[in-house]
Motif scaffolding. Structure first.
Motif, PDB file in Angstrom:
ATOM      1  N   VAL A   1      10.164  -4.575   7.072  1.00 15.65           N
ATOM      2  CA  VAL A   1      10.079  -5.507   5.936  1.00 15.65           C
ATOM      3  C   VAL A   1       9.279  -4.880   4.791  1.00 15.65           C
ATOM      4  CG1 VAL A   1      10.272  -7.564   7.389  1.00 15.65           C
ATOM      5  CG2 VAL A   1       8.012  -6.714   6.773  1.00 15.65           C
ATOM      6  N   VAL A   2       9.657  -5.237   3.586  1.00 15.71           N
ATOM      7  CA  VAL A   2       8.986  -4.738   2.379  1.00 15.71           C
ATOM      8  C   VAL A   2       8.793  -5.916   1.431  1.00 15.71           C
ATOM      9  CG1 VAL A   2       9.108  -3.123   0.447  1.00 15.71           C
ATOM     10  CG2 VAL A   2      10.186  -2.530   2.610  1.00 15.71           C
TER      11      VAL A   2
ATOM     12  N   ILE B   1       1.822  -0.682   9.425  1.00 13.46           N
ATOM     13  CA  ILE B   1       1.706  -1.483   8.198  1.00 13.46           C
ATOM     14  C   ILE B   1       1.065  -0.690   7.060  1.00 13.46           C
ATOM     15  CG2 ILE B   1      -0.535  -2.414   8.926  1.00 13.46           C
ATOM     16  CD1 ILE B   1       0.231  -5.069   7.612  1.00 13.46           C
ATOM     17  N   THR B   2       1.399  -1.046   5.837  1.00  8.42           N
ATOM     18  CA  THR B   2       0.659  -0.552   4.669  1.00  8.42           C
ATOM     19  C   THR B   2       0.663  -1.616   3.589  1.00  8.42           C
ATOM     20  OG1 THR B   2       0.415   1.194   3.017  1.00  8.42           O
ATOM     21  CG2 THR B   2       2.658   0.585   3.581  1.00  8.42           C
TER      22      THR B   2
ATOM     23  N   ASP C   1       3.760  -3.868  -0.154  1.00 10.78           N
ATOM     24  CA  ASP C   1       3.498  -4.208   1.250  1.00 10.78           C
ATOM     25  C   ASP C   1       4.701  -3.781   2.081  1.00 10.78           C
ATOM     26  OD1 ASP C   1       1.155  -5.492   0.544  1.00 10.78           O
ATOM     27  OD2 ASP C   1       2.108  -7.456   0.355  1.00 10.78           O
ATOM     28  N   CYS C   2       4.423  -3.176   3.240  1.00 14.39           N
ATOM     29  CA  CYS C   2       5.532  -2.769   4.102  1.00 14.39           C
ATOM     30  C   CYS C   2       5.064  -2.804   5.551  1.00 14.39           C
ATOM     31  CB  CYS C   2       5.992  -1.366   3.723  1.00 14.39           C
ATOM     32  SG  CYS C   2       7.284  -0.737   4.800  1.00 14.39           S
ATOM     33  N   ALA C   3       5.935  -3.245   6.442  1.00 13.30           N
ATOM     34  CA  ALA C   3       5.598  -3.250   7.870  1.00 13.30           C
ATOM     35  C   ALA C   3       6.828  -2.865   8.681  1.00 13.30           C
ATOM     36  CB  ALA C   3       5.089  -4.623   8.286  1.00 13.30           C
TER      37      ALA C   3
END
Lengths: 300, 182
Positions: B59-60, B23-24, B48-50
């Motif tokens: 996902v973004v 994640i970020t 956001d990204c995971a």
């Protein structure tokens, strides 16, 4: 027993697939609460003026706005004066955003050969979310210097005689993406008035607003009602209606007004035109925004 | 038997928690479009990204208001007039790594990746496929991709006065440094 076991395992497998199918939703749910807690309202108006008077908008930090403003003569003068277009008063100005809450401006109007210097300060920002603020509130202060040569040489003119001031609170609320209304309580102070009976201070309440027609055009109106008028009855309240066209970096504001003065010190107390008599001027404001200082992400 | 069932149950329930997630919240997205008259470029560092390395889900989520433009006025117009960020505050991508088998998320290295999924901008969803890379190093995964989008596909119309200034196709660059989710 074996059958039951198989059934259970198969059903668990289904649960397993159900889990993985909703996995992307679960992943997205990690970000359910991300994002800013407070969202500030932007673009209450297309530019820094509603029509003649100031709006709550100001140049962004590092941006400079060039103002070119024209007010022509009265339309009711007929074809000989080309419906007023033969006469014009104009103002050239620059506005600069020092920060996102502080802007300064300078300008010069041909009317009374007036230089003006102003400051606009954002005191409150309309916002929703964690910080809920129903209005945007600005202070606008402007000093004008009339540089006409003295006409009556028998009187000694002090520099201070040339000064005219405008102080305004600009209170605006963007009710919807298309509708913004503003109240502008204003105080005009004139250091030297024409007769001893005249007031040095004129208090007025400005009301204005805009209704968007498309994303890039809007209909604007503005009315400044004087609460105390000079004893001479020639002065009238200023009423203007305008149309904004925004094309990226430029905003064109075309309007009709009964005021020939361009800065607030002149049009708020000094309007003499009467709409009913056709004392209406056509005018335009043209603004162009230049980026003098780029945001950090774009500095090289 | 009961014990076996219990064990099976626990194991099956535990599968989702075993899934490795990265994640970020500081991912980077930029978009770029140029015509002779106008260059439009914007950057966000708050994306956001995971990534789920087991299922391949990716996902973004990008907040429209987090995009910074060179010109503040352009930024205001982007939010107010083009993407209506009050109404549609974010852009999302929900997709899956197509070539999951070819990527060794546990082995350091750089792997080409193909991701297909649903991109939603301005409330309109289209299926897109993006080619990029995943770089695995130090227990972290860095992802990057570049792909074009046609803004007309997302209901973003260009008004007549500026129709020659704004390109119809925008190049999107995505760079994310994903850390294991604790």
């Amino acid at each position: 027993m074996r059958k039951t076991l198989v059934l259970i395992i198969v059903s668990f497998c289904f649960i397993g697939t159900a889990f993985s199918q909703s996995d992307s939703t679960n992943l997205m749910n990690l970000f359910a609460n991300s994002g800013p807690k407070t969202v500030y309202t932007q673009a209450s108006f297309k530019t820094t003026r509603i029509v003649l008077g100031q709006s709550v908008e100001m140049p962004a930090k590092g941006d400079m706005i060039l103002d070119i403003q024209h007010h022509f003569g009265y339309i009711n003068q007929g074809a000989y004066q080309f419906f007023g277009l033969d006469q014009a008063t104009m103002r050239l100005g620059f506005e600069y955003g020092i920060t996102n809450w502080l802007a300064v401006a300078i300008g010069r109007s041909s009317y009374n050969k007036t230089y003006d210097g102003s400051v606009k300060i954002k005191l409150l920002r309309q916002s929703t979310g964690a910080k809920n603020m129903p209005i945007t509130l600005d202070y606008f202060g402007d000093m004008g210097i009339n540089t006409l040569k003295p006409q009556d040489l028998s009187i000694h003119y002090y520099f201070s005689n040339r000064l005219v001031f405008l102080n305004q609170l600009l209170i605006a609320r963007k009710f919807s993406p298309g509708i913004t209304l503003q109240l502008s309580p204003s105080l005009v102070h004139v250091n030297l008035v024409a007769t001893p009976a005249d007031y040095n201070n004129i208090i007025a309440l400005g009301t204005g607003g805009r209704i968007k027609i498309t994303e890039h055009t809007s209909f604007n109106f503005e009315y400044y009602a004087m609460l105390n008028k000079q004893p001479s009855s020639v002065f009238r309240n200023s009423l203007s209606v305008g149309f904004d066209i925004e094309t990226g970096g430029h905003v064109f504001q075309l309007f009709l007004s009964n005021s020939q003065g361009i800065i607030g010190q002149y049009f708020i107390p000094g309007t003499t035109g009467n709409w009913r008599n056709g004392d209406i001027v056509f005018g335009f404001n043209l603004t162009r925004t230049f980026v003098l200082k780029k945001p950090k992400a774009f500095e090289k | 038997m009961k014990k076996f069932m219990l064990a099976a149950f626990v194991l099956l329930m535990a599968v989702p928690t075993f899934a490795q997630r990265y994640i970020t919240k500081n991912g980077y997205i930029s978009f770029y479009a140029a015509t002779k008259l106008e260059t439009i470029e914007a950057k966000s560092n708050q994306v956001d990204c995971a990534l789920d390395t087991q299922s391949g889900f990716f996902v973004v989520k990008a907040l429209m208001r987090s995009f910074i433009f060179e010109r503040a006025l352009m930024q205001e117009h982007f939010n107010e007039e083009y993407v209506q960020s009050d109404k549609y505050p974010d852009a999302t991508f929900v997709g899956k790594v197509e070539n999951l088998k070819d990527i060794g998320f546990s082995k350091p290295g750089t792997y080409p990746a193909v991701i297909t999924g649903k991109l939603t901008i301005h409330g309109i969803t289209n299926t897109i496929t993006a080619h990029g890379t995943f770089t695995v190093a130090d227990g972290k995964i860095a992802g990057s991709a570049k792909f074009p989008i046609t803004i007309g596909d997302y209901g973003i119309s260009i008004p007549a006065p500026v129709v020659g200034k704004i390109a119809k196709s925008f190049l999107i660059t995505v760079k994310v440094d994903l850390n294991p989710l604790k």
